[in-house]
Scaffold this motif. Sequence first.
Motif, PDB file in Angstrom:
ATOM      1  N   LEU A 140       0.858  -1.263   0.084  1.00 20.28           N
ATOM      2  CA  LEU A 140       0.022   0.244  -0.035  1.00 20.28           C
ATOM      3  C   LEU A 140       0.876   1.329  -0.025  1.00 20.28           C
ATOM      4  N   ARG A 141       1.865   1.311   0.841  1.00 20.66           N
ATOM      5  CA  ARG A 141       2.681   2.298   0.902  1.00 20.66           C
ATOM      6  C   ARG A 141       4.106   2.119   1.393  1.00 20.66           C
TER       7      ARG A 141
ATOM      8  N   SER B   8      -2.417   2.247   6.620  1.00 24.22           N
ATOM      9  CA  SER B   8      -1.103   2.108   6.270  1.00 24.22           C
ATOM     10  C   SER B   8      -0.200   3.264   6.827  1.00 24.22           C
ATOM     11  N   LEU B  32      -2.874   8.979  -0.083  1.00 22.16           N
ATOM     12  CA  LEU B  32      -3.321   7.467  -0.050  1.00 22.16           C
ATOM     13  C   LEU B  32      -3.780   7.086  -1.278  1.00 22.16           C
ATOM     14  N   GLU B  36      -6.721   2.241   0.888  1.00 16.11           N
ATOM     15  CA  GLU B  36      -5.815   2.786   2.064  1.00 16.11           C
ATOM     16  C   GLU B  36      -6.337   3.657   3.201  1.00 16.11           C
TER      17      GLU B  36
END
Lengths: 397, 81
Positions: A140-141, B8, B32, B36
């Motif tokens: 996601l990140r 996250s 994002l 997320e």
Amino acid sequence: MGGREMGNLSASQRTSVPGAAGGLPVPLRLPLLALGFVALFAGIIAGLARLVPLQIDHASELAAVHGPLMVCGFLGTVIGLERAVALSRVWAYTGPLATALGGALLIAGVHTEVPPLVGPALFLLGSLVLVLANGAVMRLRLAADTVVMALGALAWAGGNLMWLSGANIIELVPLWASFLILTIAGERLELSRLMPPTRAGRQLFPPIVAVLGAGAVLAPAAEQSGYTLFALGLIALALWLMRYDVARRTVRTDKLPRFIAVCLLSGYAWLAFAGVLILAAGGIATDLAVYDAALHAIFLGFVFSMIFGHAPVILPAVTTIQVPYRSFFYVHLALLHISLTMRVIGDLAGIEALRVHGGHANAAAIVLFVLATISSAAAARLSRARAAAAPAAGRKR
Amino acid sequence: MMSEPSVSTTIDVREIPPRDRHPVIFATYGALKPGEALLLVNDHDPKPLLYQFQAEYANAVAWDYLEQGPDVWQVRIGKVA
């Protein structure tokens, strides 16, 4: 402010039940957390059994699993639960389920015939799930902090694999320590990311983590160089955190943020101390005194300081049970640090009585933390029930 | 069935100087991906923030309380997938 009416809110925006978010309903999470705390209590008893001969059945068998109960049974479960809630995926809960069961079976195995590899295998499974969960967050990140936390989970899994393959627990201590240290450091890095440290600071972080990790991996095979790297990594990381963590600023606020900052900063001091001790001793298991002092500087001084500070925030997020801050919390924090100081002096100066009393006071500090947390939560629940029961009563002033 | 957004990143507003809070929250949210979320930790109900989010993102924002005081509020603010 916009003129939008409440009717325009989507279903999730109408959520007013805390914790309804998170993938798995709260009542199903509670047994996992409960088993985690069972592992903590058994782990404390196991620790006491290592200090003095305890008059309980199978004391020595229980003493042997002190480390695994604390790191895998308790911390692995709580960290796994926290990550599963954040990820909000049901599959992620299989991790803390595995470690909770592993802890229970480890305790049961002390008294009855349980195949000896079942506990370690369950811990390995739990750690692999955590690796996947952290991997999902990474996808996601992708950032320094998500990578660091994933590395932490990998270190845990690596240590568990070693244990399952028959390695001595002493050999995998740096990997298990790295799991907890990197998980915490990653979380602090994530917060500091929002107010970036200087460019030099940001550039320093990856090499520090690399040194720490390399040391943890090398230590079983090449003790001298492995532990030197590990110790240098500990010192460097502690100094980095003391320099760049926002705790430096929040320690000047008040109430809960200040308490968290005090927990953090005192924890970093113990981390640095552990590094200096290991460096000076040339290793972690050079003698029992150094082993006891260094390990508990890391796992009590650093890790439990973090736990004391973050419980009022993590417990509610995971369980919806509120834990309002009480200034009393400083009592068990102080007891933790004072008792640990006693224990370490007792270790290094060879004063057995000081070491033993320090160890007992360590246990008391943790128990006091649990009691204070329960007390705060109960009082909050009670006052909320009263407020709900008499909303029109008002206050006569 | 829409799956819940995954957190996250966490923003503890109490650790950010007041003038930086709004930019940090909205910059993080802006970055994002769909599905997320960020976890906002605060010492009071960030309800006014919800209205600002709705004004900017309407129903694309998912707002879920994980904790509602009395000392700490935690809200999962997600980008709907």
